[in-house]
Design a protein around this motif. Sequence first.
Motif, PDB file in Angstrom:
ATOM      1  N   LYS A 174      27.298 159.196 -49.486  1.00  0.00           N
ATOM      2  CA  LYS A 174      28.416 159.618 -48.391  1.00  0.00           C
ATOM      3  C   LYS A 174      27.852 158.970 -46.952  1.00  0.00           C
ATOM      4  N   SER A 175      26.716 159.512 -46.466  1.00  0.00           N
ATOM      5  CA  SER A 175      26.426 158.906 -45.216  1.00  0.00           C
ATOM      6  C   SER A 175      25.823 157.392 -44.674  1.00  0.00           C
ATOM      7  N   VAL A 176      25.687 156.896 -45.826  1.00  0.00           N
ATOM      8  CA  VAL A 176      25.264 155.353 -45.711  1.00  0.00           C
ATOM      9  C   VAL A 176      26.612 154.495 -45.361  1.00  0.00           C
ATOM     10  N   VAL A 177      26.404 153.743 -44.171  1.00  0.00           N
ATOM     11  CA  VAL A 177      27.700 152.905 -43.516  1.00  0.00           C
ATOM     12  C   VAL A 177      27.056 151.526 -43.990  1.00  0.00           C
ATOM     13  N   ALA A 178      26.060 151.266 -44.134  1.00  0.00           N
ATOM     14  CA  ALA A 178      25.422 149.685 -44.368  1.00  0.00           C
ATOM     15  C   ALA A 178      23.994 149.854 -45.037  1.00  0.00           C
ATOM     16  N   VAL A 179      23.585 148.681 -45.680  1.00  0.00           N
ATOM     17  CA  VAL A 179      22.181 148.606 -46.030  1.00  0.00           C
ATOM     18  C   VAL A 179      21.551 147.494 -45.194  1.00  0.00           C
ATOM     19  N   GLY A 180      20.222 147.510 -44.916  1.00  0.00           N
ATOM     20  CA  GLY A 180      19.432 146.535 -44.350  1.00  0.00           C
ATOM     21  C   GLY A 180      18.621 145.833 -45.294  1.00  0.00           C
ATOM     22  N   GLY A 181      18.569 144.477 -45.244  1.00  0.00           N
ATOM     23  CA  GLY A 181      17.652 143.763 -46.435  1.00  0.00           C
ATOM     24  C   GLY A 181      16.987 142.583 -46.009  1.00  0.00           C
ATOM     25  N   THR A 182      15.842 142.426 -46.261  1.00  0.00           N
ATOM     26  CA  THR A 182      14.967 141.101 -46.086  1.00  0.00           C
ATOM     27  C   THR A 182      15.462 139.928 -47.222  1.00  0.00           C
ATOM     28  N   TRP A 183      15.805 140.313 -48.375  1.00  0.00           N
ATOM     29  CA  TRP A 183      16.224 139.135 -49.213  1.00  0.00           C
ATOM     30  C   TRP A 183      16.911 138.115 -48.797  1.00  0.00           C
ATOM     31  N   ILE A 184      17.976 138.306 -48.047  1.00  0.00           N
ATOM     32  CA  ILE A 184      18.838 137.232 -47.403  1.00  0.00           C
ATOM     33  C   ILE A 184      18.466 136.057 -46.794  1.00  0.00           C
ATOM     34  N   ALA A 185      17.356 136.523 -45.834  1.00  0.00           N
ATOM     35  CA  ALA A 185      16.942 135.341 -45.110  1.00  0.00           C
ATOM     36  C   ALA A 185      15.466 135.542 -44.928  1.00  0.00           C
ATOM     37  N   ARG A 186      14.684 135.143 -45.720  1.00  0.00           N
ATOM     38  CA  ARG A 186      13.382 135.298 -45.992  1.00  0.00           C
ATOM     39  C   ARG A 186      12.627 134.586 -45.066  1.00  0.00           C
ATOM     40  N   THR A 187      11.225 135.071 -44.529  1.00  0.00           N
ATOM     41  CA  THR A 187      10.728 134.329 -43.410  1.00  0.00           C
ATOM     42  C   THR A 187      10.307 132.652 -44.157  1.00  0.00           C
ATOM     43  N   GLU A 188      10.185 132.675 -45.371  1.00  0.00           N
ATOM     44  CA  GLU A 188       9.323 131.567 -45.826  1.00  0.00           C
ATOM     45  C   GLU A 188      10.541 130.420 -46.208  1.00  0.00           C
ATOM     46  N   ASP A 189      11.606 131.197 -46.417  1.00  0.00           N
ATOM     47  CA  ASP A 189      12.854 130.227 -46.459  1.00  0.00           C
ATOM     48  C   ASP A 189      13.330 129.682 -45.174  1.00  0.00           C
ATOM     49  N   ILE A 190      13.157 130.321 -44.163  1.00  0.00           N
ATOM     50  CA  ILE A 190      13.442 129.821 -42.753  1.00  0.00           C
ATOM     51  C   ILE A 190      12.777 128.708 -42.218  1.00  0.00           C
ATOM     52  N   ARG A 191      11.255 128.937 -42.509  1.00  0.00           N
ATOM     53  CA  ARG A 191      10.213 128.090 -42.306  1.00  0.00           C
ATOM     54  C   ARG A 191      10.317 126.842 -42.980  1.00  0.00           C
ATOM     55  N   ASN A 192      10.776 126.929 -44.322  1.00  0.00           N
ATOM     56  CA  ASN A 192      11.027 125.693 -45.500  1.00  0.00           C
ATOM     57  C   ASN A 192      12.085 125.091 -44.867  1.00  0.00           C
ATOM     58  N   GLY A 193      13.282 125.687 -44.157  1.00  0.00           N
ATOM     59  CA  GLY A 193      14.318 124.868 -44.035  1.00  0.00           C
ATOM     60  C   GLY A 193      15.535 125.042 -44.921  1.00  0.00           C
ATOM     61  N   GLN A 194      15.327 126.220 -45.873  1.00  0.00           N
ATOM     62  CA  GLN A 194      16.214 126.441 -46.928  1.00  0.00           C
ATOM     63  C   GLN A 194      17.346 127.304 -46.763  1.00  0.00           C
ATOM     64  N   PHE A 195      18.104 126.642 -45.724  1.00  0.00           N
ATOM     65  CA  PHE A 195      19.390 127.202 -45.211  1.00  0.00           C
ATOM     66  C   PHE A 195      20.566 127.125 -46.073  1.00  0.00           C
ATOM     67  N   ALA A 196      20.614 126.432 -46.998  1.00  0.00           N
ATOM     68  CA  ALA A 196      21.623 126.346 -48.093  1.00  0.00           C
ATOM     69  C   ALA A 196      21.483 127.718 -48.949  1.00  0.00           C
ATOM     70  N   GLU A 197      20.261 128.052 -49.197  1.00  0.00           N
ATOM     71  CA  GLU A 197      19.866 129.123 -49.981  1.00  0.00           C
ATOM     72  C   GLU A 197      20.232 130.457 -49.175  1.00  0.00           C
ATOM     73  N   ILE A 198      19.999 130.463 -48.038  1.00  0.00           N
ATOM     74  CA  ILE A 198      20.226 131.632 -47.058  1.00  0.00           C
ATOM     75  C   ILE A 198      21.693 131.831 -47.115  1.00  0.00           C
ATOM     76  N   THR A 199      22.606 130.820 -46.843  1.00  0.00           N
ATOM     77  CA  THR A 199      24.063 130.874 -47.049  1.00  0.00           C
ATOM     78  C   THR A 199      24.411 131.630 -48.250  1.00  0.00           C
ATOM     79  N   ARG A 200      23.681 130.936 -49.597  1.00  0.00           N
ATOM     80  CA  ARG A 200      24.308 131.521 -50.734  1.00  0.00           C
ATOM     81  C   ARG A 200      23.922 132.898 -50.966  1.00  0.00           C
ATOM     82  N   ARG A 201      22.748 133.287 -50.403  1.00  0.00           N
ATOM     83  CA  ARG A 201      22.454 134.748 -50.539  1.00  0.00           C
ATOM     84  C   ARG A 201      23.336 135.557 -49.581  1.00  0.00           C
TER      85      ARG A 201
END
Length: 215
Positions: A174-201
């Motif tokens: 009941k008290s949760v308004v949102a969640v935070g997650g690291t799976w959407i934009a992982r450091t290694e994906d950003i480093r490797n330019g995997q931005f299309a995968e980040i958009t998909r996630r």
Amino acid sequence: MTTPFEIIRSIGVVPVIAIERKEDAVPLADALLEGGLPVAEITFRTAAAAEVIAAMHDKRPDLCVGAGTILDLSSLDAAIKAGSSYGLAPGFDGNIVAAAAKAKLPFAPGIMTPSDLSAAAAAGTKLAKFFPAGPAGGPSFLAAISAPFLHLGITFIPTGGVTEENLPDWLKVKSVVAVGGTWIARTEDIRNGQFAEITRRAKSAVAAVKRAREG
């Protein structure tokens, strides 16, 4: 005027991001926006955090960008100067909470226990990060410790161990308004330019929230 935390509440999920290079700031912002996720928590776990926030704030104003892992007053000051719309921390520090309030920066300190919650409530906190959400005991644990505080209007963003698969279980609390997650934009994906995968996630995460809330 819609506040940053109202935006987060409406979206239901916040990507928690450790990004290493300022050059990746705008491509990352574009990937999130294309995925229908106009919010980001840039953590002060890297030296580039403030520069990344400033670049996103200046170049992509449609993205509601905030600062995470605010562990000291210098990081808070850097986040504010960079243009952060909001701030979060993994733990509760009364000095930081007070400084954020004085600067009129929406701020969500971290809690994990009823004692943390008591301190947060005394400081006027209305939104807190529950961290580390999974290892601390999961949705049932948060529901139990937050129950005595519900009448105070305190709400939560659980972070740490949250996945797209268990996201619905968190949003049932009941008290949760949102969640935070690291799976959407992982450091290694950003480093490797995997931005299309980040958009998909990002698209997948937004859809998962929609299904959970309609379910």
